[in-house]
Design an enzyme around this catalytic site. Structure first.
Site: not given
Lengths: 353, 396
Positions: B159, B242
């Site tokens: 990303s 995460e």
């Protein structure tokens, strides 16, 4: 900030579970289911019937969460006992209605008097049933009366008023009904101008009783579903096919993970709903409705999935899983099935035109 | 049971609200990553303790003692005010905690401050075409030649690689060691010669992801976090981090409120959608599930305050939260019928087209950050103590 059980509540949980591990083992549940009888005398010695009876009337004056802890333990052990009516719904009715009920409170607290509840008129009357009142007398039929083997009945009429009816009242006929769940007593009451004691005309009193009863059935399902999950996990670790435990196959372990993922939030939800009933009146009804509806859905999934993990053995009477399966099924239908409860939750937040 | 945060925290909540109200005009709205609006807002948040709150002052943070409830209040208040809560991104959420844990003093000094301020943007080089759920089988290789690592291989799902200044990257440095013990954690600049980025358009139509190719990329030897071969350990600490943040039920609650508004506003045959009993029941099913996860979230929060681990309650959050969110977005589309198909520049768009884009985005999150199936392995093997799948010998 403390979201969880207190030391005292952990102690209560251990003591009730400890008693039921022995008194409500699967063999004893089988025997009680065949021969009648329940574990109420033993629970009475532990003080369970007095949980919600006010201290001023000789009770323990504890919280809805304390009662939910006991209900969970009863569900885990599929224990036959008139807990929901005798220890929760009638005491809540008496407390909410107000007035002097010290003598009945005392008899409930000791476990000497057992209560049953006929409240279907409060949330959805089915064909062939319905109660009307005329002053201090009742007429009509109540079906699937919960905790039927009782000394006194709490009855709702079609105007949402609540009444007390003695089991020996004149013009009252009682007929027990067989359901799938042999650990619960249910039946049919027929009133024909049967004398009754009017307890309350306030729909809010009936609502408080239903909220509390629904949380107890949700907690019962929590306990029963947790037990079914635990048994499935244990079985999947032991049972070998293709030279390995079936629990090492992802097809099987993922069934267990899905059960755990669905059930784990249910525990917090039941705690919160019980807490809300005592401390967050604006949210109490919506939360109670959602909690019973959600637990019913998750419970149904676990009842099916745990049975499947057990393979053919899950289908047998020998393993006895069906006691929990049926207990969860019973909890789902009584005091409002999920669709009715979700509609009531919507109404409680003014979403229904 | 005690759901109140206590008086000290209510004062803090009030202060936070006041800060937000008096500064909200300066909050960025959709400006680019390194625009002055974004950088100034981040600076203001750090100075006042609303971002980088517990990072030591020496490394550019605010330097407060960790306080779970205060962090929670900040998150709650910025979310409910719908004001930008500062920079996130993989540098801040993943690399900074890792460096604080295992970085050298020099690395902390060099990287943490600029990352927190938004001046240094990071991307993450973990997944590879052949190493997804089985991340530890990654093959991008780094060979030490003199004072430099020479990196060759390919990463995927990187990303923001196209905007990033630096990458934190897992590479294989010990090809003969067992797969988990042959990995190292390298940091290098995206401007290094030999890096090629190809955008990967996702199903929503956005090119946020990339494929990133490395050909003889030369990285100074000291740009390694932890020792040679310890990269898996270094990475695992932050993977857990995460997962914890995906599927937050409080964000889902605000989407539920938007869905209720939508159903009260939109009509079919002149009737509000909320007045259709079937649609209403589906809404209530979702509300019940949101409520269950919110309660679960309170339980997890409370256990963190007590330094205990609500193991299963924590492990199920990513699985349940992302699936629920996907279902919630999908319900909005269902109740809108053909109106639910509108996308991009369609003039009949509702809520800026967010229902369709979030419906697809959350399918991405069901897969990313450890797929739902991997989550079920974790729940059953670590949470329920069930046996692992027998290892298959590598075919040679």
């Amino acid at each position: 900030m403390e979201f969880g059980l207190s030391e005292e509540q952990n102690l209560l949980q251990r003591s009730v579970n400890g008693f039921l591990d022995n008194a409500s083992s699967l063999e004893k549940v089988r025997a009680l289911a065949e021969d009648g009888g329940d574990v109420w005398p033993g629970l009475s010695e532990l003080g369970v019937p007095a949980l919600l009876v006010p201290e001023s009337a000789g009770g323990l004056g504890l919280s809805t969460l304390d009662a939910a802890i006991v209900a969970e333990a009863l569900g885990a052990h599929t224990a036959p006992a008139p807990f929901v009516s005798s220890a929760v719904m009638l005491p809540v009715a008496l407390r909410s209605a107000g007035g002097d009920h010290d003598s009945l409170f005392a008899d409930l607290a000791s476990g000497a008097v057992r209560a049953g509840c006929a409240l279907a008129d409060g949330y959805g009357t089915r064909a062939g049933s319905g109660i009307t009142s005329n002053g201090d007398s009742l007429s009509g039929t109540a079906l699937y009366v919960l905790d039927f083997d009782a000394d006194v009945y709490l009855v709702a009429d079609n105007q949402q008023a609540l009444f007390l009816v003695d089991k020996d009242a004149a013009n009252l006929s009682a007929q027990s009904l067989t359901t799938i769940d042999k650990t619960r007593s249910t039946g049919e009451l027929t009133f024909s101008a049967t004398p009754a004691q009017r307890l309350s005309d306030d729909p809010a009193v009936l609502q408080a009783v239903l909220d509390a009863g629904r949380i107890m059935l949700a907690a019962d399902t929590l306990g029963a579903a947790q037990e079914m999950l635990d048994q499935a996990v244990e079985y999947a670790k032991q049972r070998e096919q293709f030279n390995r435990p079936i629990g090492s196959f992802q097809a099987v372990k993922h069934m267990c993970a899905e059960m755990a993922a669905g059930l784990e939030p249910c525990r917090a939800m039941v705690w919160f709903a019980a807490h809300a009933l005592d401390t967050l009146p604006d949210q109490a009804t919506m939360t109670a409705c959602h909690t019973k509806a959600h637990l019913s859905e998750v419970g149904k999934f676990i009842a099916k999935t745990s049975t499947e993990v057990h393979g053919g053995m899950g289908f047998t009477d020998l393993v006895g899983l069906h006691y929990w399966f049926k207990r969860i099924g019973f909890n789902r239908q009584l005091l409002g099935a999920p669709e009715l409860l979700r509609e009531e939750a919507a109404r409680a937040q003014q979403l229904v035109a | 049971m005690d759901l109140s945060y206590g008086p000290e925290y209510e004062v803090f909540r009030e202060e936070t609200r006041e800060f937000i109200n008096s500064h909200r005009d300066q909050a960025p709205r959709g400006q680019g990553m390194k625009s002055p609006e974004v950088l100034n807002w981040q600076k203001l948040l750090i100075e006042n303790g609303y971002a980088a709150r517990t990072i030591p002052k020496a490394y550019g943070g605010y330097g407060a003692q960790p306080d779970i409830l205060k962090s929670r209040i900040i998150a709650e208040e910025f979310a409910s005010a719908q004001v930008n809560s500062g920079l996130g991104g993989q540098g801040i959420s993943m690399l900074v905690p890792t460096l604080l844990e295992v970085g050298t003093e020099e690395q902390k000094q060099q990287f943490i401050g600029p990352t927190l301020r938004g001046e240094m943007v990071w991307c993450q080089g973990y997944s590879e075409p052949g190493a997804g759920s089985d991340l530890a089988s990654l093959r991008t290789a780094a060979v030490l030649e003199g004072d430099e690592w020479v990196v060759n291989g390919q990463k995927i799902w990187t990303s923001t690689a196209q905007h990033a200044d630096w990458i934190f990257c897992l590479v294989r440095t010990e090809p003969d060691a067992p797969k988990h013990k042959g990995i190292s954690f390298l940091l290098f600049e995206m401007s290094t010669p030999g890096i090629e980025i190809r955008p990967l358009v996702d199903m929503t139509g956005v090119a946020n992801f990339n494929e990133t190719f490395f050909t003889d990329v030369r990285v100074p030897k000291h740009q390694i976090v932890g020792e040679r071969g310890q990269g898996w350990m270094v990475a695992n600490a932050i993977l857990g981090h995460e997962r914890d943040s995906l599927g937050n039920p409080n964000v889902t609650l605000s989407r539920l409120n938007s869905l209720m508004e939508l159903m009260k506003t939109e009509t079919i045959a002149g009737e509000r959608l909320i007045d259709n009993p079937i649609y209403r029941d589906r809404l209530m099913q979702i509300q019940g599930r949101v409520m269950a996860l919110q309660c679960n979230d309170l339980r997890v929060l409370s256990s963190r305050l007590n330094n205990t681990d609500a193991r299963l309650a924590r492990m199920i959050v990513k699985l349940q939260g992302t699936e629920l969110r996907h279902d919630l977005e999908g319900l909005a589309i269902d109740v809108m019928g053909e109106m639910g198909l509108a996308y991009a520049d369609n003039p009949h768009l509702r809520d800026r087209g967010s229902w369709q884009s979030q419906y697809m985005y959350y399918l991405g999150l069901i897969i990313g950050g450890g797929t739902s199936q991997i989550q079920k392995n974790i729940i059953s093997e670590r949470g329920l103590d069930m046996p692992r799948e027998p290892k298959v010998e590598k075919a040679s």
